[in-house]
Motif scaffolding. Structure first.
Motif, PDB file in Angstrom:
ATOM      1  N   ALA A 264      -6.621  -5.060  -8.296  1.00 32.79           N
ATOM      2  CA  ALA A 264      -7.066  -3.619  -8.199  1.00 32.79           C
ATOM      3  C   ALA A 264      -7.623  -2.983  -7.048  1.00 32.79           C
ATOM      4  CB  ALA A 264      -7.035  -2.885  -9.628  1.00 32.79           C
ATOM      5  N   THR A 265      -9.099  -3.952  -7.313  1.00 26.62           N
ATOM      6  CA  THR A 265      -9.791  -3.739  -6.215  1.00 26.62           C
ATOM      7  C   THR A 265     -10.612  -4.584  -5.255  1.00 26.62           C
ATOM      8  OG1 THR A 265     -10.882  -1.769  -7.923  1.00 26.62           O
ATOM      9  CG2 THR A 265     -12.711  -2.710  -5.906  1.00 26.62           C
ATOM     10  N   GLY A 266     -10.106  -4.448  -3.923  1.00 30.71           N
ATOM     11  CA  GLY A 266     -10.747  -5.362  -3.093  1.00 30.71           C
ATOM     12  C   GLY A 266     -11.785  -5.653  -2.472  1.00 30.71           C
ATOM     13  N   THR A 267     -11.576  -5.949  -1.208  1.00 31.48           N
ATOM     14  CA  THR A 267     -13.657  -5.930  -0.220  1.00 31.48           C
ATOM     15  C   THR A 267     -13.205  -4.123   0.548  1.00 31.48           C
ATOM     16  OG1 THR A 267     -11.759  -6.857   1.536  1.00 31.48           O
ATOM     17  CG2 THR A 267     -13.717  -8.151   0.333  1.00 31.48           C
ATOM     18  N   MET A 268     -11.991  -3.265   0.351  1.00 26.86           N
ATOM     19  CA  MET A 268     -11.990  -2.448   1.642  1.00 26.86           C
ATOM     20  C   MET A 268     -12.109  -1.373   0.143  1.00 26.86           C
ATOM     21  SD  MET A 268      -9.056  -3.671   3.920  1.00 26.86           S
ATOM     22  CE  MET A 268      -8.923  -1.474   4.830  1.00 26.86           C
ATOM     23  N   GLY A 269     -11.951  -1.894  -1.204  1.00 32.78           N
ATOM     24  CA  GLY A 269     -11.890  -0.791  -2.526  1.00 32.78           C
ATOM     25  C   GLY A 269     -11.332  -0.601  -2.973  1.00 32.78           C
ATOM     26  N   GLY A 270      -9.313  -0.024  -2.072  1.00 36.17           N
ATOM     27  CA  GLY A 270      -8.808  -0.241  -3.477  1.00 36.17           C
ATOM     28  C   GLY A 270      -7.620  -1.555  -3.544  1.00 36.17           C
ATOM     29  N   PRO A 271      -6.714  -1.965  -3.864  1.00 36.73           N
ATOM     30  CA  PRO A 271      -5.497  -2.947  -4.202  1.00 36.73           C
ATOM     31  C   PRO A 271      -5.895  -4.388  -2.731  1.00 36.73           C
ATOM     32  CG  PRO A 271      -4.390  -1.418  -4.719  1.00 36.73           C
ATOM     33  CD  PRO A 271      -6.214  -0.624  -4.409  1.00 36.73           C
TER      34      PRO A 271
ATOM     35  N   ASP B 226      -9.098 -14.353  -8.546  1.00 35.48           N
ATOM     36  CA  ASP B 226      -9.897 -14.287  -9.156  1.00 35.48           C
ATOM     37  C   ASP B 226     -10.767 -13.583  -7.758  1.00 35.48           C
ATOM     38  OD1 ASP B 226      -9.458 -12.831 -11.694  1.00 35.48           O
ATOM     39  OD2 ASP B 226     -11.461 -13.413 -12.712  1.00 35.48           O
ATOM     40  N   ARG B 227     -10.734 -14.716  -6.733  1.00 34.63           N
ATOM     41  CA  ARG B 227     -10.940 -14.850  -5.474  1.00 34.63           C
ATOM     42  C   ARG B 227     -10.942 -12.779  -4.546  1.00 34.63           C
ATOM     43  NH1 ARG B 227     -15.481 -16.362  -4.169  1.00 34.63           N
ATOM     44  NH2 ARG B 227     -15.510 -18.058  -4.888  1.00 34.63           N
ATOM     45  N   VAL B 228      -9.421 -12.555  -4.784  1.00 35.33           N
ATOM     46  CA  VAL B 228      -9.161 -11.271  -4.616  1.00 35.33           C
ATOM     47  C   VAL B 228     -10.054 -10.095  -5.093  1.00 35.33           C
ATOM     48  CG1 VAL B 228      -7.329 -11.048  -5.793  1.00 35.33           C
ATOM     49  CG2 VAL B 228      -7.415 -10.130  -3.167  1.00 35.33           C
ATOM     50  N   GLY B 229     -10.310 -10.281  -6.320  1.00 30.96           N
ATOM     51  CA  GLY B 229     -10.859  -9.345  -6.424  1.00 30.96           C
ATOM     52  C   GLY B 229     -11.263  -9.630  -8.920  1.00 30.96           C
ATOM     53  N   VAL B 230     -12.000  -8.989  -8.766  1.00 33.05           N
ATOM     54  CA  VAL B 230     -12.121  -9.459 -10.799  1.00 33.05           C
ATOM     55  C   VAL B 230     -10.555  -9.032 -10.888  1.00 33.05           C
ATOM     56  CG1 VAL B 230     -13.482  -8.289 -12.791  1.00 33.05           C
ATOM     57  CG2 VAL B 230     -14.444  -8.951 -10.487  1.00 33.05           C
ATOM     58  N   GLY B 231     -10.121  -9.376 -12.017  1.00 40.93           N
ATOM     59  CA  GLY B 231      -8.841  -9.267 -12.836  1.00 40.93           C
ATOM     60  C   GLY B 231      -7.632  -9.461 -12.137  1.00 40.93           C
TER      61      GLY B 231
ATOM     62  N   GLY C  75      -4.975  -5.444   2.151  1.00 44.85           N
ATOM     63  CA  GLY C  75      -6.077  -4.384   1.817  1.00 44.85           C
ATOM     64  C   GLY C  75      -5.890  -3.056   2.124  1.00 44.85           C
ATOM     65  N   THR C  76      -6.126  -1.696   1.420  1.00 43.79           N
ATOM     66  CA  THR C  76      -6.290  -0.639   1.604  1.00 43.79           C
ATOM     67  C   THR C  76      -7.679  -0.052   1.513  1.00 43.79           C
ATOM     68  OG1 THR C  76      -4.516   1.131   0.931  1.00 43.79           O
ATOM     69  CG2 THR C  76      -5.124   0.009  -0.417  1.00 43.79           C
ATOM     70  N   GLN C  77      -7.949   1.155   1.808  1.00 42.58           N
ATOM     71  CA  GLN C  77      -8.973   1.973   1.531  1.00 42.58           C
ATOM     72  C   GLN C  77      -7.933   2.806   0.570  1.00 42.58           C
ATOM     73  OE1 GLN C  77     -10.796   4.123   4.852  1.00 42.58           O
ATOM     74  NE2 GLN C  77     -11.235   1.532   5.658  1.00 42.58           N
ATOM     75  N   GLY C  78      -6.955   2.769   0.035  1.00 44.22           N
ATOM     76  CA  GLY C  78      -6.046   4.255  -0.975  1.00 44.22           C
ATOM     77  C   GLY C  78      -6.085   3.576  -2.515  1.00 44.22           C
ATOM     78  N   GLU C  79      -5.217   4.044  -3.062  1.00 43.45           N
ATOM     79  CA  GLU C  79      -4.305   3.836  -3.943  1.00 43.45           C
ATOM     80  C   GLU C  79      -3.928   3.056  -4.278  1.00 43.45           C
ATOM     81  OE1 GLU C  79      -5.253   7.112  -6.705  1.00 43.45           O
ATOM     82  OE2 GLU C  79      -7.066   6.971  -6.409  1.00 43.45           O
ATOM     83  N   LYS C  80      -2.752   2.453  -3.049  1.00 48.37           N
ATOM     84  CA  LYS C  80      -1.165   2.170  -3.419  1.00 48.37           C
ATOM     85  C   LYS C  80      -1.456   0.978  -3.310  1.00 48.37           C
ATOM     86  CE  LYS C  80       3.499   3.212  -2.183  1.00 48.37           C
ATOM     87  NZ  LYS C  80       4.965   3.821  -1.962  1.00 48.37           N
ATOM     88  N   ALA C  81      -0.793   0.516  -3.745  1.00 46.03           N
ATOM     89  CA  ALA C  81      -1.279  -1.101  -3.537  1.00 46.03           C
ATOM     90  C   ALA C  81      -0.083  -1.385  -2.567  1.00 46.03           C
ATOM     91  CB  ALA C  81      -1.099  -2.382  -4.773  1.00 46.03           C
ATOM     92  N   VAL C  82      -0.086  -3.127  -1.701  1.00 45.92           N
ATOM     93  CA  VAL C  82       1.367  -2.847  -1.112  1.00 45.92           C
ATOM     94  C   VAL C  82       2.655  -3.737  -2.330  1.00 45.92           C
ATOM     95  CG1 VAL C  82       2.481  -5.074   0.528  1.00 45.92           C
ATOM     96  CG2 VAL C  82       0.595  -3.757   0.900  1.00 45.92           C
ATOM     97  N   SER C  83       3.136  -3.633  -2.344  1.00 47.83           N
ATOM     98  CA  SER C  83       4.507  -3.679  -3.532  1.00 47.83           C
ATOM     99  C   SER C  83       4.909  -5.615  -4.287  1.00 47.83           C
ATOM    100  CB  SER C  83       5.635  -2.942  -2.830  1.00 47.83           C
ATOM    101  OG  SER C  83       6.856  -3.630  -2.355  1.00 47.83           O
ATOM    102  N   ASP C  84       5.631  -5.886  -4.859  1.00 44.73           N
ATOM    103  CA  ASP C  84       4.956  -6.987  -5.302  1.00 44.73           C
ATOM    104  C   ASP C  84       6.601  -7.146  -4.022  1.00 44.73           C
ATOM    105  OD1 ASP C  84       3.485  -6.656  -7.214  1.00 44.73           O
ATOM    106  OD2 ASP C  84       6.056  -7.084  -8.691  1.00 44.73           O
ATOM    107  N   GLN C  85       7.457  -6.409  -3.673  1.00 47.82           N
ATOM    108  CA  GLN C  85       8.584  -6.661  -2.771  1.00 47.82           C
ATOM    109  C   GLN C  85       7.866  -6.874  -1.340  1.00 47.82           C
ATOM    110  OE1 GLN C  85      11.811  -7.027  -4.025  1.00 47.82           O
ATOM    111  NE2 GLN C  85      12.249  -8.276  -1.889  1.00 47.82           N
ATOM    112  N   GLU C  86       7.071  -6.008  -1.447  1.00 50.31           N
ATOM    113  CA  GLU C  86       6.582  -6.245   0.024  1.00 50.31           C
ATOM    114  C   GLU C  86       5.857  -7.646   0.466  1.00 50.31           C
ATOM    115  OE1 GLU C  86       5.243  -2.409   2.644  1.00 50.31           O
ATOM    116  OE2 GLU C  86       4.938  -2.959   0.234  1.00 50.31           O
ATOM    117  N   VAL C  87       4.856  -8.056  -0.882  1.00 53.94           N
ATOM    118  CA  VAL C  87       3.903  -9.299  -0.781  1.00 53.94           C
ATOM    119  C   VAL C  87       5.455 -11.201  -0.427  1.00 53.94           C
ATOM    120  CG1 VAL C  87       2.259 -10.814  -1.435  1.00 53.94           C
ATOM    121  CG2 VAL C  87       2.402  -8.283  -2.119  1.00 53.94           C
ATOM    122  N   LYS C  88       6.203 -10.222  -0.692  1.00 57.87           N
ATOM    123  CA  LYS C  88       7.579 -11.391  -1.455  1.00 57.87           C
ATOM    124  C   LYS C  88       8.271 -11.975   0.049  1.00 57.87           C
ATOM    125  CE  LYS C  88      11.650 -12.978  -4.032  1.00 57.87           C
ATOM    126  NZ  LYS C  88      12.357 -12.743  -5.169  1.00 57.87           N
ATOM    127  N   ASP C  89       8.445 -10.504   0.600  1.00 55.12           N
ATOM    128  CA  ASP C  89       9.106 -10.326   2.321  1.00 55.12           C
ATOM    129  C   ASP C  89       8.127 -11.169   2.506  1.00 55.12           C
ATOM    130  OD1 ASP C  89      11.427  -9.623   0.511  1.00 55.12           O
ATOM    131  OD2 ASP C  89      11.123  -7.684   1.519  1.00 55.12           O
TER     132      ASP C  89
END
Length: 222
Positions: free
Chosen positions: A158-165, A134-139, A183-197
């Motif tokens: 779903a909610t990190g230090t910038m307010g978004g995923p 949970d260090r990156v955020g609750v849940g 991190g993002t201020q928006g609602e759209k997370a960096v996708s699993d594929q992006e994180v993997k790549d």
């Protein structure tokens, strides 16, 4: 302590997510060689602008020799003993940062270099214990990133230090411990594929440096 590898598979990417394709990267897995890296080699591991098309450079790749009393701010552990293990044995450390305007996403890389693989292994365990879960955020939940490097872990909240995923990825390749955060201020997370790549690309650059080659792995389609 080296963890047993787990084989993960990604079965698809969310519709509309930008494709992020590895360029110049080989397969992941256990590294073939492990050597202590110098300052210039640590800088070379960090992706430069050429390796990150679609992203604007916020902090150019740079490396420093640590001052023992003031280890890198991102080298964090749960107690003083583990902090000494992870942060007191660093030979060089480096950072780079990028931002992607369309979805207000930040992307940060860091590298910690050690004198040998055993020291890096112990440091990875101490740092992963702090940043995991949970260090990156609750849940927070795990992100499936395949098998880059010798050890790896990634989590998203779903909610990190910038307010978004937000996501935090940790890797070990030979004598280096690597980190990636998004991190993002928006609602759209960096996708699993992006994180993997991104993880595969960063691990490949570290492996190329371990092999005595100039890191060339990058991503396209940002």
């Amino acid at each position: 302590m080296r963890r047993a590898s787990e084989r993960w598979y990604v079965r698809g990417v969310a519709a509309g997510a930008a494709a992020l394709v590895l360029a110049g990267c080989g397969g992941g897995g256990e590294e073939a060689a492990a050597k202590a890296l110098g300052k210039a080699e640590v800088v070379s591991i960090l992706p430069d602008a050429k390796a990150m098309p679609g992203w604007r450079t916020q902090l150019e790749p740079d490396a420093q020799e640590p001052v023992p009393e003031y280890p890198p701010a991102f080298c964090l552990t749960k107690d003083k003993k583990k902090r000494a293990t992870a942060c007191g044995e660093i030979t060089f450390y480096g950072v780079a940062a990028y931002v992607r305007k369309p979805d207000v996403t930040s992307l940060n890389y860091w590298v910690l270099a050690y004198k040998d693989e055993k020291t890096a292994d112990a440091a990875y365990d101490a740092i992963a214990e702090y940043y995991g879960g949970d260090r990156v955020g609750v849940g927070a939940v795990p992100v499936k990133i395949g098998e880059p490097g010798a050890e790896r872990e990634a989590n998203r909240a779903a909610t990190g230090t910038m307010g978004g995923p937000a996501t935090i990825t940790q890797l070990r390749v030979g004598t280096t411990v690597l980190g990636i955060s998004t991190g993002t201020q928006g609602e759209k997370a960096v996708s699993d594929q992006e994180v993997k790549d991104l993880a595969a690309m960063f691990a490949e650059r570290a492996q190329q440096a371990q092999d005595g080659d100039k890191p060339s792995a990058g991503v396209t389609g940002g």
